[in-house]
Design a protein around this motif. Structure first.
Motif, PDB file in Angstrom:
ATOM      1  N   UNK A 102       0.853  -1.184   0.000  1.00 19.33           N
ATOM      2  CA  UNK A 102       0.000   0.000   0.000  1.00 19.33           C
ATOM      3  C   UNK A 102       0.888   1.231   0.000  1.00 19.33           C
ATOM      4  N   UNK A 117      -1.480   5.003   1.075  1.00 19.33           N
ATOM      5  CA  UNK A 117      -2.889   4.713   1.332  1.00 19.33           C
ATOM      6  C   UNK A 117      -3.616   4.078   0.177  1.00 19.33           C
ATOM      7  N   UNK A 142       4.388   6.775   2.246  1.00 16.08           N
ATOM      8  CA  UNK A 142       4.123   5.806   3.311  1.00 16.08           C
ATOM      9  C   UNK A 142       3.904   4.440   2.688  1.00 16.08           C
ATOM     10  N   UNK A 178       2.911   0.461   3.417  1.00 15.56           N
ATOM     11  CA  UNK A 178       2.338  -0.477   4.384  1.00 15.56           C
ATOM     12  C   UNK A 178       2.037  -1.790   3.684  1.00 15.56           C
ATOM     13  N   UNK A 179       2.030  -2.891   4.435  1.00 20.37           N
ATOM     14  CA  UNK A 179       1.640  -4.171   3.824  1.00 20.37           C
ATOM     15  C   UNK A 179       0.127  -4.238   3.649  1.00 20.37           C
ATOM     16  N   UNK A 180      -0.374  -5.190   2.846  1.00 22.93           N
ATOM     17  CA  UNK A 180      -1.808  -5.485   2.801  1.00 22.93           C
ATOM     18  C   UNK A 180      -2.252  -5.757   4.235  1.00 22.93           C
TER      19      UNK A 180
END
Ligand code: HEM
Ligand code: SF4
Ligand code: FES
Lengths: 231, 261
Positions: free
Chosen positions: B73, B76, B102, B104-106
């Motif tokens: 991700x 977002x 930013x 992020x993982x799933x």
């Protein structure tokens, strides 16, 4: 056993009936939602009698209470109670499952396609549930009404909307109904598989049109009372 | 040559499925806008390795948008800001000098984080194993046109088959629902004659497995469709629901009669 039979047996062994499945509970939500929005639409149409004066309105109320020798209203009430109960049951159980499906959220998730209405279905639904209880105590049984007269629904209706707090809550609830219907009416067609690219814009427009009509007419009642148009 | 850019990354670092993770800030300096997003991460990782630090773990394989591995991700949005684009096909020219990104993982109960940005998508494999296939006897290939298939169905099946199993749909869904993926895998077979014999068993079994994996359920937000790098349509979810309703209404328990053998 064939592969196909084994797989059915496997699904059965997992206790996976229709009502336990995700799609099944969504279908319950959609089917009961149709009953409920059908009801609010008919309810809105029925109440337009208020614009024809006390006699029509009270006559309509009397008709509701006497149709099918008085059994009609209880059939309606039973269906509505069952639909509301199932709808809330499906909403709560799916919401809990959905929250459990994402225990850790994102720091920066950006909504792209969802709408404010779709993201607030739980809240609009919750306020609607509270409103339904209040509305019944207000105009059906009268406990929440300042001067309730079971024999004169028209007078109850007019005096109810002379209380500003009652009008305020009524209008907030109607706006929640609008949000809930706008997403819900479009959503149930998808849930029940009633989609086709040829009719996709129709689905949206139908949801928008019906919502504006129901909410608009419903909100016109307190305004008509407050401005003295209905008295 | 286009001017190089400097960025700041906030990356989710997590040692393994059992540990808690946290965001760590890294500079990504002197990045060519012609690099792909993964190449940018490669550059950052080389710097980390040179400093003796643990590189950022992320899944990747084909780097040409067909394997579905490179899920992350980005600011977002699954696979980042561009429509119909996987992370590996995203270019750094989509970002500006000085941007903060930013990563992020799933996020889903069904996809435990293995390390940093890499999650275990085994749940998707188990859903396929539950019914996402046809049981066909093998043999010499049939004549290509022996089975008539309407052009429209062939096209729709092909569109559904474009799903690369990347799980961006799950990542984007506010309910972490896998219905777009599952419905694509159901539709690609339901639309073709070869998929008919097991059509209604398949939908029951795959939905059952999807539920057992504890994915959420669709509330028709449409975020999946917007995030899908392959343009899979929500119409597939409607088809899956339709088939599931029909399968539930017409299901007969196995009897073993009728000359089974
Ligand atoms: C009694 C309190 C109510 C609660 C707690 C409630 C809650 C919910 C929730 C949580 C959803 C799912 C959200 C989604 O799928 O996006 C939903 C969907 C829906 N609701 Fe309600 N609701 C209530 C009353 C109503 C009423 C009065 C109507 C009719 C006017 C209605 C019609 C619908 C429809 C049509 C759907 C869409 C079903 C679908 O997704 O296929 N609901 N409701
Ligand atoms: S439907 Fe789209 S987003 Fe979901 S797994 Fe398939 S390709 Fe990825
Ligand atoms: S690495 Fe294969 S799709 Fe991105």
């Amino acid at each position: 056993m064939s592969v196909a039979e084994q797989s059915i047996a496997g699904a059965e062994a997992r206790g996976h009936g229709f009502m336990a499945s995700s799609v099944g509970r969504k279908v319950v939500m959609a089917a009961t939602g149709i009953v409920l929005f059908g009801f609010v639409t008919v309810h809105m149409i029925g109440n337009t009698q208020a614009y024809l004066g006390a006699e029509s309105f009270n006559g309509y109320a009397k008709f509701l209470h006497t149709m099918l020798h008085g059994a009609g209203i209880w059939i309606f009430r039973a269906v509505l109670l069952a639909a509301t109960g199932l709808h809330i049951w499906a909403a709560v159980s799916l919401t809990l499952a959905n929250q459990a499906a994402r225990p850790v959220g994102y720091r920066a998730q950006q909504p792209v396609a969802s709408t404010w209405a779709s993201r607030t279905m739980r809240w609009s639904g919750f306020i609607l549930a509270a409103f339904i209880v209040y509305h019944l105590l207000h105009l059906t049984t009268g406990q929440a009404h300042p001067n309730f007269d079971p024999a004169n629904p028209y007078a109850n209706f007019v005096s109810a909307f002379k209380v500003p707090a009652a009008v305020g809550f009524y209008i907030v609830a109607q706006l929640c109904l609008g949000l809930h219907m706008w997403h819900g009416v479009w959503s149930f067609t998808q849930t029940l598989g009633l989609t086709h690219p040829r009719y996709d814009s129709l689905r949206r427009n139908f949801a928008t049109g019906l919502t504006l009509l129901v909410v608009g007419v419903n909100i016109s009642y307190p305004i008509a009372v407050l401005t003295g148009f209905i008295h | 040559m286009a001017k190089h850019i400097n960025l700041t990354l906030h990356v989710w670092r997590q040692k393994n499925a059992k540990c808690d993770g946290k965001f760590v800030e890294y500079p990504a300096a002197d990045i060519s806008p012609d690099m792909s997003f993964l190449e940018m991460l490669d550059v950052v990782n080389e710097g980390l390795i040179r400093k003796g630090e643990e590189p950022i773990t992320f899944d990747h394989d084909c780097r040409e948008g067909i394997c579905g591995q490179c899920g992350m991700v980005i600011n977002g949005r699954p696979h980042g800001p561009k429509e119909r684009t996987t992370s590996c096909q995203l270019h750094m020219r989509s970002f500006k000098d000085g941007d903060t990104i930013t990563l992020e993982p799933w996020r889903a109960e069904a996809f435990p984080v293995l390390k940093d940005l890499m999650v275990d998508r085994g749940a998707f494999d188990r859903i396929i194993a539950a019914g996402g296939f046809i049981s066909a006897p093998t043999g010499s290939p049939q004549d290509a046109n022996a089975l008539p298939i309407p052009k429209e169905n062939a096209d729709l099946a092909m569109d559904a088959a474009a799903c690369i199993g990347c799980a961006a749909c799950v990542a984007a869904c506010p309910n972490a629902s896998a219905m777009l993926f599952v419905s694509a895998k159901i539709s690609q077979l339901a639309l073709l004659p070869q998929g008919q014999p097991e059509r209604y068993i398949r939908v029951r079994d795959m939905v059952a497995q999807m539920d057992a994996e504890e994915f959420g359920t669709c509330t028709n937000h449409s975020e999946c469709e917007a995030a899908c790098p392959k343009g899979i349509k929500m119409e597939n979810i409607a088809r899956m629901n339709r088939d599931f309703i029909k399968a539930s209404l017409t299901y007969r328990p196995p009897t073993g009669g009728g000359g089974a053998g």
